[in-house]
Design a protein around this motif. Structure first.
Motif, PDB file in Angstrom:
ATOM      1  N   GLN A  33      -1.471  -6.466  -9.793  1.00 25.00           N
ATOM      2  CA  GLN A  33      -0.074  -6.826  -9.584  1.00 25.00           C
ATOM      3  C   GLN A  33       0.830  -5.588  -9.582  1.00 25.00           C
ATOM      4  N   VAL A  34       0.320  -4.495  -9.035  1.00 22.48           N
ATOM      5  CA  VAL A  34       1.138  -3.291  -8.903  1.00 22.48           C
ATOM      6  C   VAL A  34       1.963  -3.448  -7.636  1.00 22.48           C
ATOM      7  N   ASN A  35       3.094  -4.117  -7.759  1.00 24.63           N
ATOM      8  CA  ASN A  35       3.978  -4.364  -6.635  1.00 24.63           C
ATOM      9  C   ASN A  35       5.359  -3.789  -6.924  1.00 24.63           C
ATOM     10  N   ASP A  36       6.210  -3.811  -5.926  1.00 21.31           N
ATOM     11  CA  ASP A  36       7.518  -3.171  -6.062  1.00 21.31           C
ATOM     12  C   ASP A  36       8.346  -3.803  -7.173  1.00 21.31           C
ATOM     13  N   GLN A  37       8.319  -5.115  -7.278  1.00 27.91           N
ATOM     14  CA  GLN A  37       9.114  -5.794  -8.302  1.00 27.91           C
ATOM     15  C   GLN A  37       8.662  -5.400  -9.708  1.00 27.91           C
ATOM     16  N   ALA A  38       7.357  -5.371  -9.919  1.00 26.69           N
ATOM     17  CA  ALA A  38       6.835  -4.999 -11.229  1.00 26.69           C
ATOM     18  C   ALA A  38       7.131  -3.544 -11.549  1.00 26.69           C
ATOM     19  N   ARG A  50      -3.566  10.841   3.373  1.00 27.21           N
ATOM     20  CA  ARG A  50      -2.603  10.752   4.477  1.00 27.21           C
ATOM     21  C   ARG A  50      -1.336  10.048   4.017  1.00 27.21           C
ATOM     22  N   ARG A  51      -1.494   9.054   3.154  1.00 28.55           N
ATOM     23  CA  ARG A  51      -0.309   8.342   2.646  1.00 28.55           C
ATOM     24  C   ARG A  51       0.552   9.271   1.797  1.00 28.55           C
ATOM     25  N   VAL A  52      -0.083  10.105   1.005  1.00 24.22           N
ATOM     26  CA  VAL A  52       0.654  11.083   0.202  1.00 24.22           C
ATOM     27  C   VAL A  52       1.407  12.053   1.114  1.00 24.22           C
ATOM     28  N   GLU A  53       0.777  12.479   2.187  1.00 26.80           N
ATOM     29  CA  GLU A  53       1.424  13.395   3.125  1.00 26.80           C
ATOM     30  C   GLU A  53       2.644  12.743   3.769  1.00 26.80           C
ATOM     31  N   ARG A  54       2.536  11.462   4.125  1.00 29.94           N
ATOM     32  CA  ARG A  54       3.688  10.765   4.716  1.00 29.94           C
ATOM     33  C   ARG A  54       4.811  10.640   3.689  1.00 29.94           C
ATOM     34  N   TRP A  55       4.440  10.378   2.448  1.00 30.13           N
ATOM     35  CA  TRP A  55       5.446  10.309   1.376  1.00 30.13           C
ATOM     36  C   TRP A  55       6.193  11.633   1.261  1.00 30.13           C
ATOM     37  N   SER A  56       5.470  12.729   1.266  1.00 34.14           N
ATOM     38  CA  SER A  56       6.097  14.036   1.118  1.00 34.14           C
ATOM     39  C   SER A  56       7.043  14.337   2.271  1.00 34.14           C
ATOM     40  N   VAL A  57       6.617  14.007   3.475  1.00 35.10           N
ATOM     41  CA  VAL A  57       7.471  14.220   4.646  1.00 35.10           C
ATOM     42  C   VAL A  57       8.750  13.398   4.530  1.00 35.10           C
ATOM     43  N   SER A  58       8.636  12.170   4.021  1.00 37.93           N
ATOM     44  CA  SER A  58       9.791  11.272   3.961  1.00 37.93           C
ATOM     45  C   SER A  58      10.877  11.779   3.027  1.00 37.93           C
ATOM     46  N   GLU A  89      12.584   4.862  -4.523  1.00 40.49           N
ATOM     47  CA  GLU A  89      12.016   3.812  -3.665  1.00 40.49           C
ATOM     48  C   GLU A  89      10.732   4.301  -2.993  1.00 40.49           C
ATOM     49  N   ALA A  90      10.757   5.563  -2.542  1.00 39.75           N
ATOM     50  CA  ALA A  90       9.580   6.125  -1.880  1.00 39.75           C
ATOM     51  C   ALA A  90       8.406   6.245  -2.849  1.00 39.75           C
ATOM     52  N   ALA A  91       8.693   6.584  -4.107  1.00 44.00           N
ATOM     53  CA  ALA A  91       7.631   6.696  -5.100  1.00 44.00           C
ATOM     54  C   ALA A  91       6.994   5.337  -5.377  1.00 44.00           C
ATOM     55  N   ARG A  92       7.825   4.314  -5.501  1.00 47.81           N
ATOM     56  CA  ARG A  92       7.275   2.966  -5.727  1.00 47.81           C
ATOM     57  C   ARG A  92       6.424   2.531  -4.550  1.00 47.81           C
ATOM     58  N   SER A  93       6.925   2.769  -3.358  1.00 45.01           N
ATOM     59  CA  SER A  93       6.179   2.381  -2.159  1.00 45.01           C
ATOM     60  C   SER A  93       4.852   3.114  -2.097  1.00 45.01           C
ATOM     61  N   LEU A  94       4.866   4.385  -2.442  1.00 37.22           N
ATOM     62  CA  LEU A  94       3.635   5.162  -2.444  1.00 37.22           C
ATOM     63  C   LEU A  94       2.623   4.574  -3.421  1.00 37.22           C
ATOM     64  N   LEU A  95       3.068   4.281  -4.636  1.00 35.41           N
ATOM     65  CA  LEU A  95       2.148   3.772  -5.648  1.00 35.41           C
ATOM     66  C   LEU A  95       1.601   2.397  -5.278  1.00 35.41           C
ATOM     67  N   VAL A  96       2.441   1.554  -4.714  1.00 38.37           N
ATOM     68  CA  VAL A  96       1.974   0.237  -4.271  1.00 38.37           C
ATOM     69  C   VAL A  96       0.875   0.394  -3.228  1.00 38.37           C
ATOM     70  N   ASP A  97       1.109   1.275  -2.257  1.00 39.42           N
ATOM     71  CA  ASP A  97       0.134   1.467  -1.180  1.00 39.42           C
ATOM     72  C   ASP A  97      -1.151   2.109  -1.698  1.00 39.42           C
ATOM     73  N   LEU A  98      -1.022   3.079  -2.592  1.00 37.97           N
ATOM     74  CA  LEU A  98      -2.209   3.735  -3.128  1.00 37.97           C
ATOM     75  C   LEU A  98      -3.073   2.765  -3.927  1.00 37.97           C
ATOM     76  N   MET A  99      -2.421   1.928  -4.725  1.00 34.95           N
ATOM     77  CA  MET A  99      -3.187   0.962  -5.514  1.00 34.95           C
ATOM     78  C   MET A  99      -3.818  -0.102  -4.624  1.00 34.95           C
ATOM     79  N   ALA A 100      -3.119  -0.506  -3.573  1.00 31.14           N
ATOM     80  CA  ALA A 100      -3.688  -1.487  -2.645  1.00 31.14           C
ATOM     81  C   ALA A 100      -4.905  -0.911  -1.928  1.00 31.14           C
TER      82      ALA A 100
END
Length: 289
Positions: free
Chosen positions: A87-92, A178-186, A245-256
């Protein structure tokens, strides 16, 4: 004020993206360089000031251990359940982050009176030394984070994040990298906005200390320490909201995208943090009283 977060890593889900302490006990024993009023790195105290500082520090440590640490253990339980239940989602994450911010604010409120008293007792030579040290700190950060080109900043940010995540999850898969790289660019020019805001805060702090004998000095320092967000620049306020917001999105995607082995490693690391906290002698003594 970056190193004080070291203690608060277990309090922040964003701890997976911040510099982690290897041992909670070590961080706790060095709370004097973590709490946001420590000036040891910026000025040389007299013997009397150092004695007073050490006494106050012990009082703050006792307060923190007896009143705050039990809540941290509950927080870690909620965090572990998030991972176990997938349940590692944005709301949590927003909920855990808000709880962490409240914990940080509580520390700032507790130590602010001591910070005020310490600053009021500085002589002119110590204030000059403090200003010089703050300027040096700012220049070093500019050299480290702003002198590289934007492309280099993005690459370095990605590398730092990869290293920090590896401590919690183990090696990242190619898709996770690759997801981490996109996060850094953002995040783009986040370094510049962060440093500019830091310079703005330091200028306000120096101006307040220069008027440390004035009647409104306590209120000014309380705002600087407790209500820091109210003093942010407009650019940084927007950048911070995006960064969070970008950090939360990154963590959600990494855990998924995480493997069972990575999740087990994360749970084991969190359990280790919890055990470190539980084993602190001050917490055991507080529970017995």
């Amino acid at each position: 004020m970056s190193r004080w977060r070291c203690l608060l890593i277990p309090l922040l889900i964003l701890g997976m993206s911040l510099a982690a302490c290897s041992r909670v006990g070590l961080a706790y024993r060095n709370l004097d360089v973590i709490i946001p009023w420590s000036l040891n790195d910026y000025l040389e105290m007299t013997g009397e000031q150092k004695s007073w500082f050490d006494q106050r520090l012990q009082q703050h440590l006792h307060w923190h251990c007896s009143t705050q640490l039990p809540g941290y253990l509950d927080w870690l339980d909620r965090l572990q359940l998030m991972v176990q239940d997938n349940q590692v989602n944005d709301q949590a994450l927003q909920a855990r982050t808000q709880e962490a911010k409240q914990a940080i604010a509580e520390i700032a409120r507790q130590v602010a009176p001591s910070a005020i008293e310490l600053l009021q007792g500085l002589d002119d030579q110590q204030v000059a030394q403090l200003n010089k040290s703050l300027a040096k700190d700012l220049q070093e950060r500019r050299e480290q984070y702003l002198e590289p080109s934007l492309a280099q900043q993005i690459e370095q940010r990605s590398q730092r994040m990869d290293k920090r995540l590896k401590a919690w999850l183990g090696s990242l898969s190619p898709s996770q990298q690759r997801r981490v790289e996109r996060w850094s660019v953002s995040l783009g020019e986040q370094n510049r906005q962060w440093i500019a805001n830091r310079a703005h805060w330091q200028a306000l702090f120096r101006a307040a200390v220069q008027q440390r004998r004035s009647s409104d000095f306590p209120q000014r320092v309380e705002q600087l320490l407790i209500e820091r967000e109210s003093l942010w620049t407009d650019d940084y306020r927007q950048a911070y909201a995006h960064t969070e917001e970008a950090a939360r999105s990154l963590l959600v995607d990494l855990m998924a995208d995480s493997s069972p082995e990575q999740r087990q490693r994360l749970l084991k690391k969190l359990d280790g943090v919890r055990k470190d906290f539980s084993a602190l002698k001050c917490l055991q003594n507080a529970r017995q009283n």
